[in-house]
Design an enzyme around this catalytic site. Structure first.
Site: not given
Ligand code: ARG
Length: 442
Positions: A154-155, A276, A282, A284, A321
């Site tokens: 511990t510690h 190394s 060494k 590693n 996205q």
């Molecule tokens: N490439 C877009 C994403 O991954 C797909 C959906 C696009 N939808 C839109 N309304 N532009 O989110």
């Protein structure tokens, strides 16, 4: 190439188009995009929304497309906006009007939400398999070292004796919980968003349950706005993956310490260590260090996902996205780390003599000495104090509790007798705690 031309009178600016495109990332979901389209088109035909002939032509051509992708005969066009655009364009090129009908009662918003879920279900299954393999290795190493005495800490200070097997088994428990957490997250994401359209559902008489069943989902996402705007499953999976990385990283930290000269508790196999370029002596633990280091990436992915989602109004927003780069990287990293870590653990060797020597040197039997006095009727706090004084005496004389003469014991407390030597023997300390009895000395 894009799907949304009619309203626009000018071409998209090249830089803006490149910036907007996600094909470099989402083309890895081509299988899932095709599977989801097959399910959708089959449902459209079954519900009489498109003709049976169109439905059959679409599904046949989608299957051909998939085979051509798999064989490398067909490459994704990087100028398409995303994988959904590319596949629809291919269908239209090959089938004409039938291809143009696949997007009936669908939006890329419910399409992408379905694709990611399908893709991440597979990724989760792959991680789960790798975790199980790791658990198997941890358990077998723990069984092998069930009788190997080592200091427990511990510690990072020597505390009480444990076995190397018990220490390893602690990690097995962590990975088992990880496996449960992963399965639980998958259960929660196992619902199909298709049929939700852009956000408000569709005017066509779709059968959402049919599409969901076709794709192997356990049900449909009931609220259509939620279906297209929810990325909880990405955040949740990234959190599960982050916790896996915490566990791997703690394990790696110990491995790095254990194979230092200062500890000398383990020896990594040469196949899982590095040298190394300047220091010939060494060896590693780079693999362990790199797994520890990659933990930062996965935490970064989780943070990115949480931050992307935190201010988004309903329903779909293009910000989302960004989900794929983050969650794909988290899965890639964890899979890579498990692949490197498991064989490293499988091949490392314990240096049992060094562990035993370390266990014998740090007064890790002091609690047992105090417990011995308790067994003679002394209250624990007084027993604790007397033992503390004895440890100081030992340090002064350069002795241990095993080698301290009885008269010194008696000076600290007259209740001591010969029996104390049995009480402070390491193997008895382990036995009394129910830790597996050590085998004959290594
Ligand atoms: N490439 C877009 C994403 O991954 C797909 C959906 C696009 N939808 C839109 N309304 N532009 O989110």
């Amino acid at each position: 190439m894009k799907l949304w031309t009619g309203r626009f009178s000018r071409e998209t600016d090249k830089t803006a188009g490149d910036f907007n495109s996600s094909i470099a990332t989402d083309s890895r979901m081509f299988r899932e995009d095709i599977d989801a389209s097959v399910a959708h088109a089959s449902m459209l035909a079954a519900c009489g929304i498109i003709t049976k002939e169109d439905g059959e032509a679409i599904t046949r051509e989608l299957k051909t497309l998939k085979a051509q992708f798999e064989s490398g005969e067909l490459a994704v066009d990087p100028d398409c906006e995303d994988i959904h655009t590319f596949i629809e364009a291919q269908l239209t090129e090959r089938l004409g009007d039938a291809g143009k009908r696949v997007h009936t009662a669908r939006s890329r918003n419910d399409q992408v939400a379905a694709d990611i879920r399908l893709y991440l279900k597979k990724e989760s299954a792959a991680v789960s398999e790798k975790l199980n393999a790791l658990i198997g290795v941890v358990d077998s190493r723990a069984a092998q070292y069930a009788g190997t005495v080592m200091p427990g800490y511990t510690h990072l200070q020597r505390a009480q004796p444990v076995t190397f097997g018990a220490h390893l088994s602690a990690y097995s428990q962590m990975f088992r919980r990880d496996s449960g957490r992963l399965a639980d997250a998958v259960k929660r994401m196992d619902f199909c968003p298709l049929g939700s359209g852009a956000l408000a559902g569709t005017t066509y008489p779709v059968d959402r349950e049919m599409t969901a069943a076709y794709l192997g989902f356990s049900g449909v996402v009931s609220n259509t706005l939620d279906a297209v705007s929810d990325r909880d499953f990405c955040m949740e999976l990234a959190a599960v993956l982050s916790i896996i990385m915490v566990h791997l990283s703690r394990f790696c930290e110990e491995i790095v310490l254990w194979c230092s000269w200062e500890f000398g508790f383990i020896e990594l196999d040469d196949a899982f260590a590095t040298g190394s370029s300047i220091m010939p002596q060494k060896k590693n633990p780079d693999i362990a260090e790199l797994v520890r280091g990659k933990t930062g990436r996965v935490f970064g992915d989780l943070t990115a996902l949480l931050t992307v989602m935190k201010g988004l109004p309903l329903a779909y927003n293009k910000d989302m996205q960004e989900d794929k780069d983050a969650i794909f990287d988290a899965f890639d990293t964890v899979k890579m780390c498990l692949d490197a870590f498991t064989p490293m653990l499988a091949t490392m060797k314990a240096r049992e003599k060094n562990m035993l020597a370390a266990a014998s040197g740090g007064f890790i039997n002091a609690t047992d000495c105090a417990d011995y006095l308790v067994s003679k009727g002394l209250p624990f706090r007084d027993a604790y104090k007397a033992t503390g004084e004895l440890v100081a005496v030992c340090i002064g004389l350069g002795l241990t509790l095993e080698t301290l003469p009885l008269e010194e014991y008696k000076k600290a407390c007259p209740l001591f007798d010969e029996g104390v030597y049995e009480a402070v023997k390491l193997e008895n300390c382990l036995k009394k705690r129910g830790l597996i009895p050590p085998r004959s000395k290594p």
